[in-house]
Design a protein around this motif. Structure first.
Motif, PDB file in Angstrom:
ATOM      1  N   THR A 163     -56.969  14.430 -12.329  1.00  0.00           N
ATOM      2  CA  THR A 163     -55.658  13.922 -12.715  1.00  0.00           C
ATOM      3  C   THR A 163     -54.796  13.652 -11.493  1.00  0.00           C
ATOM      4  O   THR A 163     -54.165  12.593 -11.392  1.00  0.00           O
ATOM      5  CB  THR A 163     -54.959  14.918 -13.655  1.00  0.00           C
ATOM      6  OG1 THR A 163     -55.760  15.087 -14.827  1.00  0.00           O
ATOM      7  CG2 THR A 163     -53.582  14.438 -14.057  1.00  0.00           C
ATOM      8  N   ASP A 164     -54.759  14.591 -10.566  1.00  0.00           N
ATOM      9  CA  ASP A 164     -53.965  14.414  -9.352  1.00  0.00           C
ATOM     10  C   ASP A 164     -54.438  13.210  -8.551  1.00  0.00           C
ATOM     11  O   ASP A 164     -53.633  12.431  -8.032  1.00  0.00           O
ATOM     12  CB  ASP A 164     -54.003  15.670  -8.486  1.00  0.00           C
ATOM     13  CG  ASP A 164     -53.215  16.825  -9.078  1.00  0.00           C
ATOM     14  OD1 ASP A 164     -52.413  16.603 -10.017  1.00  0.00           O
ATOM     15  OD2 ASP A 164     -53.415  17.966  -8.614  1.00  0.00           O
ATOM     16  N   SER A 165     -55.738  13.035  -8.453  1.00  0.00           N
ATOM     17  CA  SER A 165     -56.296  11.904  -7.721  1.00  0.00           C
ATOM     18  C   SER A 165     -55.929  10.576  -8.390  1.00  0.00           C
ATOM     19  O   SER A 165     -55.552   9.613  -7.711  1.00  0.00           O
ATOM     20  CB  SER A 165     -57.817  12.047  -7.633  1.00  0.00           C
ATOM     21  OG  SER A 165     -58.393  10.925  -7.040  1.00  0.00           O
ATOM     22  N   LEU A 166     -56.029  10.536  -9.689  1.00  0.00           N
ATOM     23  CA  LEU A 166     -55.681   9.320 -10.432  1.00  0.00           C
ATOM     24  C   LEU A 166     -54.209   8.985 -10.257  1.00  0.00           C
ATOM     25  O   LEU A 166     -53.845   7.843  -9.947  1.00  0.00           O
ATOM     26  CB  LEU A 166     -56.023   9.496 -11.917  1.00  0.00           C
ATOM     27  CG  LEU A 166     -55.603   8.374 -12.857  1.00  0.00           C
ATOM     28  CD1 LEU A 166     -56.232   7.053 -12.452  1.00  0.00           C
ATOM     29  CD2 LEU A 166     -55.979   8.733 -14.290  1.00  0.00           C
ATOM     30  N   ILE A 167     -53.350   9.967 -10.430  1.00  0.00           N
ATOM     31  CA  ILE A 167     -51.911   9.734 -10.306  1.00  0.00           C
ATOM     32  C   ILE A 167     -51.553   9.331  -8.879  1.00  0.00           C
ATOM     33  O   ILE A 167     -50.738   8.424  -8.671  1.00  0.00           O
ATOM     34  CB  ILE A 167     -51.127  10.968 -10.789  1.00  0.00           C
ATOM     35  CG1 ILE A 167     -51.261  11.089 -12.314  1.00  0.00           C
ATOM     36  CG2 ILE A 167     -49.662  10.894 -10.364  1.00  0.00           C
ATOM     37  CD1 ILE A 167     -50.675  12.347 -12.895  1.00  0.00           C
ATOM     38  N   GLU A 168     -52.180   9.948  -7.913  1.00  0.00           N
ATOM     39  CA  GLU A 168     -51.932   9.597  -6.509  1.00  0.00           C
ATOM     40  C   GLU A 168     -52.324   8.146  -6.236  1.00  0.00           C
ATOM     41  O   GLU A 168     -51.607   7.420  -5.540  1.00  0.00           O
ATOM     42  CB  GLU A 168     -52.714  10.538  -5.601  1.00  0.00           C
ATOM     43  CG  GLU A 168     -52.443  10.343  -4.137  1.00  0.00           C
ATOM     44  CD  GLU A 168     -53.227  11.351  -3.301  1.00  0.00           C
ATOM     45  OE1 GLU A 168     -53.997  10.909  -2.416  1.00  0.00           O
ATOM     46  OE2 GLU A 168     -53.066  12.555  -3.528  1.00  0.00           O
ATOM     47  N   GLY A 169     -53.435   7.715  -6.781  1.00  0.00           N
ATOM     48  CA  GLY A 169     -53.872   6.326  -6.607  1.00  0.00           C
ATOM     49  C   GLY A 169     -52.901   5.338  -7.229  1.00  0.00           C
ATOM     50  O   GLY A 169     -52.580   4.302  -6.632  1.00  0.00           O
ATOM     51  N   VAL A 170     -52.422   5.649  -8.425  1.00  0.00           N
ATOM     52  CA  VAL A 170     -51.458   4.768  -9.090  1.00  0.00           C
ATOM     53  C   VAL A 170     -50.145   4.759  -8.317  1.00  0.00           C
ATOM     54  O   VAL A 170     -49.538   3.697  -8.119  1.00  0.00           O
ATOM     55  CB  VAL A 170     -51.248   5.192 -10.566  1.00  0.00           C
ATOM     56  CG1 VAL A 170     -50.131   4.385 -11.209  1.00  0.00           C
ATOM     57  CG2 VAL A 170     -52.541   5.021 -11.354  1.00  0.00           C
ATOM     58  N   GLU A 171     -49.710   5.917  -7.841  1.00  0.00           N
ATOM     59  CA  GLU A 171     -48.468   5.979  -7.067  1.00  0.00           C
ATOM     60  C   GLU A 171     -48.574   5.172  -5.779  1.00  0.00           C
ATOM     61  O   GLU A 171     -47.605   4.534  -5.361  1.00  0.00           O
ATOM     62  CB  GLU A 171     -48.106   7.432  -6.752  1.00  0.00           C
ATOM     63  CG  GLU A 171     -47.540   8.165  -7.943  1.00  0.00           C
ATOM     64  CD  GLU A 171     -47.213   9.618  -7.658  1.00  0.00           C
ATOM     65  OE1 GLU A 171     -47.702  10.166  -6.641  1.00  0.00           O
ATOM     66  OE2 GLU A 171     -46.467  10.196  -8.455  1.00  0.00           O
ATOM     67  N   HIS A 172     -49.741   5.171  -5.163  1.00  0.00           N
ATOM     68  CA  HIS A 172     -49.946   4.359  -3.965  1.00  0.00           C
ATOM     69  C   HIS A 172     -49.741   2.878  -4.295  1.00  0.00           C
ATOM     70  O   HIS A 172     -49.085   2.153  -3.541  1.00  0.00           O
ATOM     71  CB  HIS A 172     -51.338   4.604  -3.385  1.00  0.00           C
ATOM     72  CG  HIS A 172     -51.649   3.765  -2.191  1.00  0.00           C
ATOM     73  ND1 HIS A 172     -51.028   3.947  -0.975  1.00  0.00           N
ATOM     74  CD2 HIS A 172     -52.495   2.712  -2.031  1.00  0.00           C
ATOM     75  CE1 HIS A 172     -51.484   3.054  -0.119  1.00  0.00           C
ATOM     76  NE2 HIS A 172     -52.375   2.297  -0.736  1.00  0.00           N
ATOM     77  N   GLY A 173     -50.281   2.436  -5.420  1.00  0.00           N
ATOM     78  CA  GLY A 173     -50.084   1.057  -5.850  1.00  0.00           C
ATOM     79  C   GLY A 173     -48.617   0.753  -6.141  1.00  0.00           C
ATOM     80  O   GLY A 173     -48.124  -0.341  -5.850  1.00  0.00           O
ATOM     81  N   LEU A 174     -47.911   1.729  -6.697  1.00  0.00           N
ATOM     82  CA  LEU A 174     -46.487   1.536  -6.971  1.00  0.00           C
ATOM     83  C   LEU A 174     -45.679   1.477  -5.674  1.00  0.00           C
ATOM     84  O   LEU A 174     -44.692   0.728  -5.587  1.00  0.00           O
ATOM     85  CB  LEU A 174     -45.962   2.648  -7.879  1.00  0.00           C
ATOM     86  CG  LEU A 174     -46.554   2.678  -9.291  1.00  0.00           C
ATOM     87  CD1 LEU A 174     -45.955   3.836 -10.085  1.00  0.00           C
ATOM     88  CD2 LEU A 174     -46.347   1.364 -10.006  1.00  0.00           C
ATOM     89  N   ASP A 175     -46.102   2.234  -4.665  1.00  0.00           N
ATOM     90  CA  ASP A 175     -45.444   2.148  -3.357  1.00  0.00           C
ATOM     91  C   ASP A 175     -45.600   0.741  -2.773  1.00  0.00           C
ATOM     92  O   ASP A 175     -44.642   0.170  -2.239  1.00  0.00           O
ATOM     93  CB  ASP A 175     -46.029   3.175  -2.380  1.00  0.00           C
ATOM     94  CG  ASP A 175     -45.668   4.608  -2.729  1.00  0.00           C
ATOM     95  OD1 ASP A 175     -44.701   4.817  -3.497  1.00  0.00           O
ATOM     96  OD2 ASP A 175     -46.362   5.521  -2.227  1.00  0.00           O
TER      97      ASP A 175
END
Length: 125
Positions: A25-37
């Motif tokens: 979950t943390d890895s998935l959310i981190e990846g999506v947050e990177h895209g949002l950045d």
């Protein structure tokens, strides 16, 4: 004695499953947050096409893991996240200056989803 060993084994299996779920979950959310950045950086620079590409990449990453998310996350939270993705996309397509509010809402839903998965007094009771 055998029952206790089986119970201990099951408990360890549950703990391991929880740890793996949290890492995933943390890895998935981190990846999506990177895209949002990346989306935010491009939109702030006025490059809405690049912002939409970055948002599409983040959304695609999320969609790629949709079956996992639907199995382990609350559906109203997933619906709110999908609505936030759609709202941000629409505002970026229109080059609407209100896009930062939609991005903030999307990040809020994403962070809330991650926070709810981590065990704490608040999430247990």
């Amino acid at each position: 004695m055998r029952r206790e060993a089986i119970a201990a084994g099951l408990l360890l299996l549950l703990i391991l499953g929880t740890v793996l779920h949290l890492q995933y979950t943390d890895s998935l959310i981190e990846g999506v947050e990177h895209g949002l950045d990346q989306t935010e950086q491009a939109a702030r620079a006025g490059d809405y096409k690049a912002a939409l590409r970055a948002l599409d990449s983040a959304h695609s990453l999320w969609d790629k893991h949709r079956s996992y998310a639907q199995a382990f996350f609350r559906h109203p939270d997933l619906d709110a996240l999908q609505d936030a993705f759609a709202s941000l996309e629409q505002l970026l397509r229109q080059e609407d200056p209100a896009w930062p509010a939609a991005l903030t809402l999307l990040r809020y839903h994403l962070e809330a989803l991650g926070d709810m998965e981590h065990p704490s007094i608040r999430t247990i009771f």
